[in-house]
Enzyme design. Structure first.
Site, short mmCIF file in Angstrom:
data_model
loop_
_atom_site.label_atom_id
_atom_site.label_comp_id
_atom_site.label_asym_id
_atom_site.label_seq_id
_atom_site.Cartn_x
_atom_site.Cartn_y
_atom_site.Cartn_z
N PRO A 89 49.22 34.33 -5.31
CA PRO A 89 48.06 33.59 -5.83
C PRO A 89 46.72 34.22 -5.46
O PRO A 89 45.71 33.88 -6.05
CB PRO A 89 48.20 32.19 -5.20
CG PRO A 89 49.31 32.26 -4.23
CD PRO A 89 50.02 33.55 -4.37
N GLU A 116 57.51 32.26 1.45
CA GLU A 116 56.89 32.97 2.57
C GLU A 116 55.66 33.75 2.14
O GLU A 116 55.43 34.00 0.98
CB GLU A 116 57.86 34.01 3.16
CG GLU A 116 59.20 33.48 3.59
CD GLU A 116 60.26 33.60 2.49
OE1 GLU A 116 59.89 33.72 1.32
OE2 GLU A 116 61.44 33.57 2.85
N ARG A 154 56.69 41.86 -25.06
CA ARG A 154 56.45 41.59 -26.47
C ARG A 154 55.46 42.56 -27.10
O ARG A 154 55.38 42.69 -28.32
CB ARG A 154 56.03 40.13 -26.69
CG ARG A 154 54.68 39.78 -26.15
CD ARG A 154 54.41 38.29 -26.26
NE ARG A 154 54.08 37.87 -27.62
CZ ARG A 154 52.89 38.07 -28.20
NH1 ARG A 154 51.94 38.70 -27.56
NH2 ARG A 154 52.67 37.63 -29.41
N ASP A 169 46.82 38.14 -32.11
CA ASP A 169 47.01 37.09 -31.11
C ASP A 169 45.69 36.59 -30.57
O ASP A 169 44.75 37.35 -30.48
CB ASP A 169 47.73 37.65 -29.87
CG ASP A 169 49.19 37.88 -30.11
OD1 ASP A 169 49.72 37.34 -31.07
OD2 ASP A 169 49.78 38.63 -29.30
N1 ADE Z 1 53.19 33.03 -6.28
C1 ADE Z 1 52.82 31.77 -5.96
N2 ADE Z 1 51.85 31.34 -6.74
C2 ADE Z 1 51.56 32.35 -7.62
C3 ADE Z 1 50.63 32.52 -8.67
N3 ADE Z 1 49.78 31.55 -9.02
N4 ADE Z 1 50.63 33.68 -9.33
C4 ADE Z 1 51.47 34.68 -8.97
N5 ADE Z 1 52.36 34.58 -7.99
C5 ADE Z 1 52.41 33.43 -7.31
#
Ligand code: ADE
Length: 245
Positions: A89, A116, A154, A169
């Site tokens: 994230p 983790e 794709r 797209d």
């Molecule tokens: N792992 C946990 N959350 C994530 C996210 N939002 N994007 C990519 N990998 C992740």
């Protein structure tokens, strides 16, 4: 293209990779996708892949060894140097532009953690890209990597039957795609816009461009960069803005 996915949960991928376009793409040999359990690379006799964080704290941290070794092994077999993508994230937010960039590569390796954190040395010495699919936290990188694999595959030549189908797209053009209609021309009294039935291709293209701009203005005004608009689009934009005033 070759894609390797390193995960502790390979079975999570079976449904997604064995249906629809991902299945066809592999059958057409546009892509070879291998899902690898990086626990198999653990040198630990219990096949452990994580450990407690130095300095204390909650949760476990993925140790460097299995991931370093798995990536080394995949690189030994590789013809070109792969992009090594860490799902997390904290990464760069994924966009269509990034999908297009990755679709030009020959080899992608995805690293998916689950629950983790990652030992920082994985980020520093193994990974070339860190990607997040949005500002929310998943239980692991698996779903996120599936999203990225789908959007990249794709775009590969010979995957979508009609080459033109992804050129229009949403996001590829910089704007959201215009509305689409199919038969019947009238359903429950709701009509398809007359211009689409007119057979006048120039008028239809103009309508589509304008509706694409309208949709973008209404839903994602942040995507509109005025200096990139043509004179005609600028004129439409001011008309559309007047309509909503
Ligand atoms: N792992 C946990 N959350 C994530 C996210 N939002 N994007 C990519 N990998 C992740």
């Amino acid at each position: 293209m070759k894609i390797n996915i390193l995960t502790l949960f390979p079975d999570m991928f079976t449904g997604v990779l064995q249906h629809s376009m991902m299945k066809i793409a592999q059958e057409r040999e546009a892509v070879q996708i291998d899902v690898i359990n990086f626990r198999d690379y653990s040198a630990n006799r219990h096949k452990n892949v994580d450990d407690y964080p130095y300095g204390g704290g909650a949760g476990m941290v993925l140790t460097p060894q299995p991931i370093f070794d798995a990536v080394d092994h995949l690189k030994e077999e590789a013809a070109s140097s792969p992009r090594v993508i860490l799902m997390c994230p904290q990464g760069e937010r994924f966009t269509q532009k990034k999908a297009e960039e990755l679709a030009r590569e020959d080899h992608l390796i995805f690293i998916c953690g689950h629950y983790e954190g990652y030992d920082e040395r994985i980020r520093e010495y193994v990974v070339t890209d860190e990607i997040s699919i949005g500002d929310y936290v998943l239980t692991g990188g698996e779903l996120a990597s599936m999203v990225i694999v789908d959007s990249v595959v794709r775009l590969l030549p010979d995957v979508l039957g009609n080459e033109a189908s992804h050129k229009k797209d949403s996001f590829s053009t910089g704007y959201l795609e215009h509305p689409q209609y199919t038969r019947p021309a009238e359903y429950r009294g709701y009509k398809v816009p007359d211009v689409l039935l007119s057979g006048n291709h120039k008028k239809i293209e103009e309508w589509r461009s304008k509706e694409s701009l309208r949709r973008t203005l209404n839903r994602r005004p942040d995507l509109i960069i005025e200096e990139n608009l043509t004179q005609e689009q600028k004129k439409w934009l001011s008309e559309l803005q007047k309509e909503t005033d």
